[in-house]
Design an enzyme around this catalytic site. Structure first.
Site, PDB file in Angstrom:
ATOM      1  N   GLU A 178       0.789  -1.236   0.000  1.00  7.38           N
ATOM      2  CA  GLU A 178       0.000   0.000   0.000  1.00  7.38           C
ATOM      3  C   GLU A 178       0.823   1.289   0.000  1.00  7.38           C
ATOM      4  O   GLU A 178       0.814   2.041   0.979  1.00  7.38           O
ATOM      5  CB  GLU A 178      -0.949   0.012   1.205  1.00  7.38           C
ATOM      6  CG  GLU A 178      -1.915  -1.145   1.252  1.00  7.38           C
ATOM      7  CD  GLU A 178      -2.951  -1.001   2.354  1.00  7.38           C
ATOM      8  OE1 GLU A 178      -2.827  -0.091   3.189  1.00  7.38           O
ATOM      9  OE2 GLU A 178      -3.907  -1.787   2.364  1.00  7.38           O
TER      10      GLU A 178
ATOM     11  N   GLU B 298      -5.642  -8.429   1.060  1.00  5.30           N
ATOM     12  CA  GLU B 298      -6.245  -8.049   2.337  1.00  5.30           C
ATOM     13  C   GLU B 298      -7.719  -7.759   2.110  1.00  5.30           C
ATOM     14  O   GLU B 298      -8.096  -7.166   1.093  1.00  5.30           O
ATOM     15  CB  GLU B 298      -5.613  -6.774   2.942  1.00  5.30           C
ATOM     16  CG  GLU B 298      -4.258  -6.979   3.556  1.00  5.30           C
ATOM     17  CD  GLU B 298      -3.704  -5.700   4.174  1.00  5.30           C
ATOM     18  OE1 GLU B 298      -4.490  -4.866   4.683  1.00  5.30           O
ATOM     19  OE2 GLU B 298      -2.473  -5.535   4.135  1.00  5.30           O
TER      20      GLU B 298
HETATM   21  C1  BGC Z   1      -3.055  -2.267   6.067  1.00  4.91           C
HETATM   22  C2  BGC Z   1      -3.077  -2.996   7.378  1.00  4.91           C
HETATM   23  C3  BGC Z   1      -4.185  -2.417   8.253  1.00  4.91           C
HETATM   24  C4  BGC Z   1      -5.502  -2.667   7.557  1.00  4.91           C
HETATM   25  C5  BGC Z   1      -6.718  -2.183   8.312  1.00  4.91           C
HETATM   26  C6  BGC Z   1      -4.397  -1.947   5.497  1.00  4.91           C
HETATM   27  O1  BGC Z   1      -4.398  -0.612   5.108  1.00  4.91           O
HETATM   28  O2  BGC Z   1      -2.239  -2.925   5.139  1.00  4.91           O
HETATM   29  O3  BGC Z   1      -1.822  -2.904   7.960  1.00  4.91           O
HETATM   30  O4  BGC Z   1      -4.182  -2.908   9.542  1.00  4.91           O
HETATM   31  O5  BGC Z   1      -5.505  -2.029   6.302  1.00  4.91           O
HETATM   32  O6  BGC Z   1      -6.699  -0.798   8.456  1.00  4.91           O
END
Ligand code: BGC
Length: 464
Positions: A167, A352
């Site tokens: 990111e 993610e």
């Molecule tokens: C990040 C994580 C973060 C998650 C939730 C993403 O932006 O890679 O490190 O905890 O989102 O906010």
């Protein structure tokens, strides 16, 4: 029309975490401090004064955590390597104990049949490099390639999937424009430089990998499809700017070798034209892209929202997570389809996806009921299946996150895990969502067929 949610047999089912958020012991065994070490110990920066000094104590409990992953049925695990554990000063001297830790973690994963995906940079830049300008120093591309090369030499025999950056948008928007995450700066001039150097570092690491790596390497971006809140020209223009800033600013140079045309209008005199040779370095062939997806942006023009002059509209009928993000699973289908249309048929991973919701205490119940998280996961997994059915090559899903963990400057106040962590005792308790995910994995997705939640229809993100 009812649909059967059977995923391809080779589909990878994982969870994602990052080093600083779970490991604890950030200075153990010769590790050098990162900018997060400095940030969390600066008064006023962290919710409740929380730090990653202990976090989930994964550095010492990783074998138990890997066993837990096996029990859940995960077939892959995405984690990040802390740069400062490998090179305490960021460059130069290698700290063998740091490499040994990740080698042990990777061996434990492989023993349990879990495929490792290693991210080289998940925001914990060595403090020693920040002192030399960090992402603002052009040399950072060489520093990153040096560190990446050390990791490739030591671990590529065991790691089939590598990620350069996690990111870059958050690193620069949060770290250099709004100051909410480390290093906590607030300058559009710096933001432009940091973004560009991050992407140069990405390109340099991919080049280093091609010289010696045997497997696959990609980039992870967080994407938010932007939809105009109305048909007005002003809202549509604001939507285009928001999309360029968040989604195309990183993918266009990495995949097409140029920045979006909107960038000079967004940054004004802070924007710079970069040498063509930089863009050639940034635009390296990749083996896959990782997409982090949490929400969409329903966008309107907003004269007060500098520098984008665009902001996100809240929907009264929608569900919002504890981090204030609208639950909108159709955006995931749409963004996967959009990536394929705009950047071609490159393999994709959802690297993610997940949600923070209030979880009731475990006291006297022996478990954690988290129906909102189950609903969120079910909806988003169906959305991915829908994209696959539409021809998008999605190879795997990494749920954020395995464990409740340090949610950056929000500290431990937001819980994203499918496994509850009692921070006083470090006891892990799988939530109902962990059982749900296990059932989905065991049935290759078929458990989704019976579950709640609607199936999104593909729709084009507006307007690019
Ligand atoms: C990040 C994580 C973060 C998650 C939730 C993403 O932006 O890679 O490190 O905890 O989102 O906010």
């Amino acid at each position: 029309m009812s649909e059967t949610y059977r995923f391809p047999d080779a589909f990878r089912w994982g969870c994602a975490t990052s080093a600083y958020q779970i490991e604890g012991s950030p200075l153990a065994d010769g590790a050098g401090p990162s900018i997060w070490e400095r940030f969390v110990h600066t008064p006023g920066m962290m919710h409740n004064g929380d730090t990653g000094d202990v976090a989930c104590d994964h550095y010492r409990r990783f074998r138990d955590d890997v066993r837990l992953m096996r029990e859940l049925g995960l077939t892959s695990y995405r984690f990040s390597i802390a740069w400062g554990r490998i090179l305490p000063q960021g460059t130069g001297r290698i700290n063998q104990q740091g490499l040994d830790f990740y080698r042990s973690l990777i061996d434990a994963l492989l023993e349990h049949g879990i495929v490792p995906m290693a991210t080289l940079f998940h925001w914990d830049l060595p403090e020693a490099l920040d002192d030399r300008g960090g992402w603002l120093n052009r040399d950072v591309a060489d520093w990153f390639a040096e560190y990446a090369g050390v990791c490739f030499d030591a671990l590529d025999d065991r790691v089939p999937l590598w990620v350069t950056l996690n990111e870059p948008w958050v690193v620069t928007d949060g770290g250099y424009l709004h100051g909410a995450v480390a290093p906590g700066h607030r300058s559009p001039y710096e933001t432009v430089i940091a973004s560009h150097n991050l992407m140069r570092a990405h390109g340099a690491a991919v080049q280093a990998y091609r010289a010696r790596g045997q497997h696959e390497i990609g980039l992870v971006v967080n994407l938010e499809p932007k939809y105009a809140a109305s048909d007005s020209a002003a809202d549509r223009e604001a939507t285009r700017r928001a999309d360029a800033y968040m989604n195309r600013q990183y993918l266009d140079p990495a995949m097409k070798g140029h920045y979006p045309e909107e960038m000079p209008r967004i940054f004004g005199d802070a924007w710079r034209e970069w040498p063509a040779t930089d863009l050639e370095q940034i635009c390296q062939p990749l083996d896959f892209l990782g997409i982090n997806y949490y929400t969409r942006g329903l966008t309107r023009q907003d004269p007060d929202a500098w520098p984008l002059y665009a902001s996100t509209v809240r929907q009264s009928q929608s569900t919002y997570t504890e981090t204030g993000w609208e639950v909108f699973e159709q955006g995931l289908t749409d963004i996967l389809v959009w990536v394929r249309e705009r950047y071609g048929d490159i393999p994709l991973y959802v690297t993610e996806n997940g949600a923070a919701f209030y979880d009731p205490p475990t006291v006297n119940t022996g478990g954690v009921q988290d129906p909102l998280r189950i609903d969120y996961l079910g909806r988003h997994l169906r959305a991915i299946h829908h994209a696959i059915s539409s021809g998008v090559d999605v190879r795997g899903y990494y749920l954020w996150s395995l464990l409740d963990n340090l949610e950056w400057s929000l500290g431990f106040s937001k819980r994203f895990g499918i496994v509850h962590v009692d921070y006083a005792t470090q006891e892990r308790t799988p939530k109902d969502s962990a059982r749900f995910y296990s059932n989905v994995i065991a049935s290759h997705g078929e458990a989704l067929t019976a579950g709640a939640g609607k199936t999104p229809e593909p729709q084009r993100a507006d307007p690019s």
